[in-house]
Enzyme design. Structure first.
Site, PDB file in Angstrom:
ATOM      1  N   TYR A  77      -0.351   4.781  13.342  1.00 36.49           N
ATOM      2  CA  TYR A  77      -1.850   5.459  13.204  1.00 36.49           C
ATOM      3  C   TYR A  77      -2.960   5.016  14.475  1.00 36.49           C
ATOM      4  O   TYR A  77      -2.378   4.148  15.405  1.00 36.49           O
ATOM      5  CB  TYR A  77      -2.390   4.855  11.757  1.00 36.49           C
ATOM      6  CG  TYR A  77      -1.511   5.742  10.823  1.00 36.49           C
ATOM      7  CD1 TYR A  77      -1.488   6.833  10.806  1.00 36.49           C
ATOM      8  CD2 TYR A  77      -0.662   4.645   9.860  1.00 36.49           C
ATOM      9  CE1 TYR A  77      -0.555   7.382   9.800  1.00 36.49           C
ATOM     10  CE2 TYR A  77       0.202   5.421   8.862  1.00 36.49           C
ATOM     11  CZ  TYR A  77       0.230   6.573   8.939  1.00 36.49           C
ATOM     12  OH  TYR A  77       1.140   7.181   7.969  1.00 36.49           O
ATOM     13  N   PRO A  99       0.811  -1.063  -0.060  1.00 38.17           N
ATOM     14  CA  PRO A  99       0.015   0.195  -0.070  1.00 38.17           C
ATOM     15  C   PRO A  99       0.777   1.169   0.048  1.00 38.17           C
ATOM     16  O   PRO A  99       1.820   1.379   0.904  1.00 38.17           O
ATOM     17  CB  PRO A  99      -0.854  -0.224   1.283  1.00 38.17           C
ATOM     18  CG  PRO A  99       0.045  -1.090   2.054  1.00 38.17           C
ATOM     19  CD  PRO A  99       0.484  -2.111   1.264  1.00 38.17           C
TER      20      PRO A  99
HETATM   21  C1  LIG Z   1       4.795   7.026  -0.713  1.00 38.60           C
HETATM   22  C2  LIG Z   1       4.693   5.966   0.159  1.00 38.60           C
HETATM   23  C3  LIG Z   1       3.394   5.729   0.516  1.00 38.60           C
HETATM   24  C4  LIG Z   1       3.097   4.889   1.625  1.00 38.60           C
HETATM   25  N1  LIG Z   1       1.602   4.637   2.044  1.00 38.60           N
HETATM   26  C5  LIG Z   1       1.538   3.583   2.785  1.00 38.60           C
HETATM   27  C6  LIG Z   1       0.082   3.348   3.065  1.00 38.60           C
HETATM   28  O1  LIG Z   1      -0.954   4.080   2.673  1.00 38.60           O
HETATM   29  N2  LIG Z   1      -0.368   2.272   3.996  1.00 38.60           N
HETATM   30  C7  LIG Z   1       0.725   1.322   4.411  1.00 38.60           C
HETATM   31  O2  LIG Z   1       0.560   0.438   5.364  1.00 38.60           O
HETATM   32  N3  LIG Z   1       2.133   1.702   4.128  1.00 38.60           N
HETATM   33  C8  LIG Z   1       2.642   2.603   3.199  1.00 38.60           C
HETATM   34  N4  LIG Z   1       3.669   2.605   2.941  1.00 38.60           N
HETATM   35  C9  LIG Z   1       4.814   1.889   3.380  1.00 38.60           C
HETATM   36  C10 LIG Z   1       5.043   0.748   2.326  1.00 38.60           C
HETATM   37  O3  LIG Z   1       3.827  -0.067   2.062  1.00 38.60           O
HETATM   38  C11 LIG Z   1       6.023  -0.032   2.706  1.00 38.60           C
HETATM   39  O4  LIG Z   1       5.884  -0.842   3.977  1.00 38.60           O
HETATM   40  C12 LIG Z   1       7.316   0.681   2.971  1.00 38.60           C
HETATM   41  O5  LIG Z   1       7.598   1.636   1.789  1.00 38.60           O
HETATM   42  C13 LIG Z   1       8.661  -0.350   2.729  1.00 38.60           C
HETATM   43  O6  LIG Z   1       8.701  -0.922   1.391  1.00 38.60           O
HETATM   44  P1  LIG Z   1       9.746  -0.751   0.173  1.00 38.60           P
HETATM   45  O7  LIG Z   1      10.932  -0.643   1.022  1.00 38.60           O
HETATM   46  O8  LIG Z   1       9.535  -1.647  -0.577  1.00 38.60           O
HETATM   47  O9  LIG Z   1       9.317   0.894  -0.303  1.00 38.60           O
HETATM   48  C14 LIG Z   1       4.217   3.897   2.085  1.00 38.60           C
HETATM   49  C15 LIG Z   1       5.302   3.985   1.256  1.00 38.60           C
HETATM   50  C16 LIG Z   1       5.638   4.880   0.743  1.00 38.60           C
HETATM   51  C17 LIG Z   1       7.188   4.939  -0.029  1.00 38.60           C
END
Ligand SMILES: Cc1cc2nc3c(=O)[nH]c(=O)nc-3n(C[C@H](O)[C@H](O)[C@H](O)COP(=O)(O)O)c2cc1C
Ligand SMILES: Cc1cc2nc3c(=O)[nH]c(=O)nc-3n(C[C@H](O)[C@H](O)[C@H](O)COP(=O)(O)OP(=O)(O)OC[C@H]3O[C@@H](n4cnc5c(N)ncnc54)[C@H](O)[C@@H]3O)c2cc1C
Length: 767
Positions: A572, A414
């Site tokens: 949250y 997400p």
């Molecule tokens: C731009 C952005 C928005 C995010 N929004 C959410 C969100 O709405 N809900 C959520 O559970 N995590 C959110 N995250 C966290 C990501 O789902 C993920 O857990 C985190 O970026 C680590 O993964 P990655 O290393 O693949 O980016 C967000 C991350 C990014 C970069």
């Protein structure tokens, strides 16, 4: 230069040799408490590459060492009576005693004085009488403890007990790991041949098992006899032997991980295990000691003065030491927690063991032993219910949760887009999610979609609370179902104390410049001093927000989402109940973990009741507040998962952190995956791993090792909506489905990939 080296282990002797080679005028004495052939331990593992480095430093000793090298390619794992062998690992080893005798001989030949049976209690007099003093006196270095306030050692005494034994039983066909279940718990051995007649046999177990066996009260002979009984069926009638005759007691120890903040003081420098140790299970302690000895000798000759040489030595070697220590920590923790993995199928257990340090990846294993890896991949596919094409990478195995069947294990994590208008998704959301659904991932999440206007994080966050939201989301879901194989999951949440903040690309988590709305959370704990202090929720607030979650879930169900995820992570609202950092309540919703989880579980139960029974629900948690025992720890996360599982949650989405500005995460590749591993293998609950996972290789190794059931990638999907389709090209997988209008593009990409592979396959452009 007049040099005193304290300790005639590999580090001390090799340093003396390296110094003398650079300048025969140095007057060097090596002081050693033991007799020349009075060494503990049996064989040590080195690599052919390390020996090449040594040959460049001193060809004579390298040639002598090479003559005695034992080579082996295979690793055998004996677990549940099954012996699994994989090949291509390429180790070599030598007896520790042999290595030291060769180095002693070389040192003498070069005119180095060796003073045996000389106990050095204090380095200070040597610092007066010599130009340079080297503390190479091993793990329990006196040189280090004499200046502990300068070196500031961090000594982490690890959980397992081990003893370094030898045997005449042959282990010459493979480096062998043997796991034996005894009446007092699991005991395991690391066995490898290092000379034609002798093999190393390190016995290891948990402290608890060690105590139950009473090893602490046994003499050395009794201890050895007990180990012989435990491993009798692997020893072929041979005995186990100890050569730690000079060591007091039964010679069992706990491994101390040593790291010092500084490695030098005045004219004294620490070297080898005295400065930094690496757990024996990755076989790099001697390599580190020898390579650091070469580096120190180099800088003492290339730099002006001791201080400059020591500075260079520290800055050049520290990164390498930390890199190896990090791999060694992964490896030793795997053994410490091995009981978590012992119930895995032998194929998966073996894979998990081989990839434990995270230095060996899935594709590394393919290079080493394609046949074994192919077998392991086929096992994984069959277990996932795929019997058609079992030669596919683990990421392309299907996955089933309730009636939901995913085509593969890649998940778009997400990610808030901050593009909504009054909670309503816009064309941006349609285009963004539609692209990702076309990109090949088995499951795509929509961003945290809020249950009320006040529950939004920012004014740009999406909602599930107005009729127009339902229309917009349904249009997207219908498209995904009609045009792609992807399934789509709605994440619902409430921002709690982290609400009423600016858009992601503005000042993230900072309050709005104007138009802020009031906040609610578990307790009156603001996100930061700059943020509003939320109202601590009373029962009426709790009932109201529970109703909003239910209404949102009903809306998501009407839209046709395939799965629902409740966001209980990242600080949250629901997360603010779970973590003791932000939950200071004294009612039945605060205090014990059961109490802190009560409200999130009430919400889950209420949502579950309205969510279609054939569709799964996930809960995302922060499995580590990164605040030590003050917050949620990975161990407590296991208990959280247990409660979620008992309540009927289908899968746990294991994230971490973002629960307090005081959290201190330790980032790195796949840095949150160990929490998913722990939850999955201690509770049996299905998990999703997330966090800095960005290569197909990462995804495949996480899945095949059983560290998660699904793998979420967030940022990689911002950069590349077609991440999964591209991963398939990279892996040579031609069975993923591309959208029909894109087939020409697919074919061109496949042709280009095949051509690159062919060029590579005949030795590149050199032929
Ligand atoms: C731009 C952005 C928005 C995010 N929004 C959410 C969100 O709405 N809900 C959520 O559970 N995590 C959110 N995250 C966290 C990501 O789902 C993920 O857990 C985190 O970026 C680590 O993964 P990655 O290393 O693949 O980016 C967000 C991350 C990014 C970069
Ligand atoms: C069970 C086990 C298995 C291992 N397996 C491997 C392996 O397979 N591969 C690998 O590369 N490494 C292995 N190691 C690690 C390896 O042994 C060490 O990392 C390496 O020996 C470090 O070399 P060193 O010279 O710094 O220390 P040491 O080898 O410990 O040498 C220190 C020397 O200083 C002497 N000394 C200590 N105190 C005094 C004193 N007060 N006065 C005089 N002399 C003193 C000691 O007697 C000793 O000879 C293993 C270690 C253990 C414990």
């Amino acid at each position: 230069m007049k040099v005193a080296v304290l300790g005639a282990g590999p580090a001390g002797l090799y340093f003396a040799i390296s110094m003398k080679r650079r300048n025969p005028a140095h007057e060097i004495t090596v002081f050693e408490r033991n007799k020349p052939d009075d060494t503990f331990g049996w064989g040590v593992v080195l690599s052919a590459e390390t020996l090449d480095n040594l040959a460049a430093n001193d060809a004579v000793s390298a040639a002598w060492i090479r003559e005695y090298f034992a080579y082996w390619d295979d690793i055998a794992v004996i677990h549940k009576g099954v012996r699994t062998v994989s090949t291509g690992h390429g180790f070599c080893g030598i007896g520790r005693k042999r290595l030291l005798l060769l180095l002693q001989r070389r040192a003498r030949d070069l005119g180095i004085e060796l003073s045996f049976e000389t106990e050095i209690d204090d380095p200070k007099p040597f610092m007066e009488s010599h130009d340079l003093v080297i503390g190479a006196d091993g793990l329990n270095s006196r040189a280090r403890s004499a200046f502990a306030e300068v070196f500031r050692p961090d000594i982490d005494v690890r959980k397992c007990k081990f003893v370094w034994l030898g045997t005449r039983q042959k282990f010459d066909d493979a480096f062998t790991f043997i796991f034996e279940e005894t009446e007092h718990g699991w005991v395991w051995a690391h066995a490898y041949q290092f000379e034609s007649e002798t093999a190393t046999f390190i016995v290891e177990c948990s402290e608890e098992t060690w105590t139950k066996w009473g090893f602490g009260d046994m003499t050395r002979e009794q201890s050895i006899a007990t180990c012989e009984r435990i491993f009798a069926r692997h020893l072929g009638g041979h005995s186990l032997m100890s050569n730690a005759g000079h060591v007091r007691g039964s010679a069992w120890i706990n491994f101390p991980r040593v790291l010092c903040e500084s490695w030098s003081h005045k004219n004294l420098a620490l070297l080898g295990d005295a400065s930094a140790s690496a757990h024996f299970s990755i076989g790099s302690g001697t390599k580190l000691a020898l390579e650091s000895a070469v580096a120190l000798a180099d800088y003492l000759h290339s730099e002006q003065g001791l201080a400059a040489a020591f500075d260079k030595y520290e800055s050049a070697r520290r990164t390498e030491v930390l890199r190896l220590q990090s791999a060694a920590r992964n490896s030793l923790e795997w053994f410490e927690e091995v009981e978590r993995y012992l119930d895995l199928d032998p194929v998966q257990f073996n894979y998990s063991l081989l990839t434990r340090s995270q230095r060996i990846s899935h594709e590394n294993l393919r290079l080493r032993d394609p046949e074994w890896l192919g077998g392991a991949e086929a096992w994984f596919q069959r277990r996932a219910g795929n019997t058609d094409n079992v030669r596919r990478a683990p990421m392309f195995a299907p996955f089933q949760l309730r009636d939901l069947r995913l085509e593969n294990r890649v998940v778009v994590s997400p990610m808030a887009q901050y593009k909504a208008v009054d909670g309503c998704p816009t064309d941006w959301h349609f285009a963004h999610y539609a692209e990702r659904a076309k990109g090949g991932a088995g499951l795509i999440h929509i961003e945290m979609t809020c249950v009320s206007p006040e529950g939004r994080i920012t004014p740009g966050c999406t909602g599930f609370y107005a009729p127009e939201h339902e229309v917009a989301w349904k249009r997207l879901v219908d498209f995904v179902h009609a045009e792609t194989e992807a399934k789509i999951c709605a994440q619902i949440g409430h921002s709690g104390a982290k609400g009423s903040t600016q858009l992601g690309w503005q000042q993230i988590d900072a309050p709005l410049k104007s138009g802020n709305w009031p906040l609610m959370a578990a307790s009156e704990v603001g996100w930061s001093p700059a943020n509003q202090v939320p109202k601590a929720m009373d029962r009426a607030d709790m009932a109201k927000i529970l109703g909003q979650f239910v209404a949102s879930a009903e809306m998501a169900a009407r839209c046709g989402f395939d799965m629902l995820e409740i966001h209980a992570a990242h600080g949250y609202l629901l997360s603010s109940f779970i973590t003791p950092i932000t939950n200071h309540r004294t009612d039945e919703y605060g205090g014990s973990l059961e109490n802190r989880l009560r409200y999130p579980l009430e919400i889950f139960q209420a949502v579950r009741a309205v969510w279609p029974a054939h569709k799964p629900i996930s809960v995302r948690i922060s499995a580590n507040d990164w605040m030590g025992d003050e917050g949620v720890t990975p161990a407590e996360a296991v208990e959280i998962a247990r409660l979620l599982q008992a309540a009927g949650v289908d899968i746990c989405d294991v994230s971490a952190g973002q629960t307090s500005i005081r959290g201190r995460p330790v980032y790195g590749r796949m840095f949150q995956t160990p929490f998913s591993d722990r939850i999955r293998n201690e509770t049996g609950m299905a998990t999703m791993a997330v966090g800095n996972i960005y290569e197909p290789d990462h995804v495949n190794s996480i899945l095949l090792a059983g560290r998660a059931d699904l793998v979420c990638l967030a940022r990689p999907h911002l950069a590349d909506p077609y991440w999964t389709l591209h991963a398939a090209v990279q892996l040579g997988d031609r069975d993923v489905k591309w959208p029909d209008p894109y087939l020409n593009g697919r074919d061109q990409l496949y042709r280009l990939a095949d051509r690159t592979a062919t060029i590579g396959g005949v030795g590149g452009l050199k032929v």
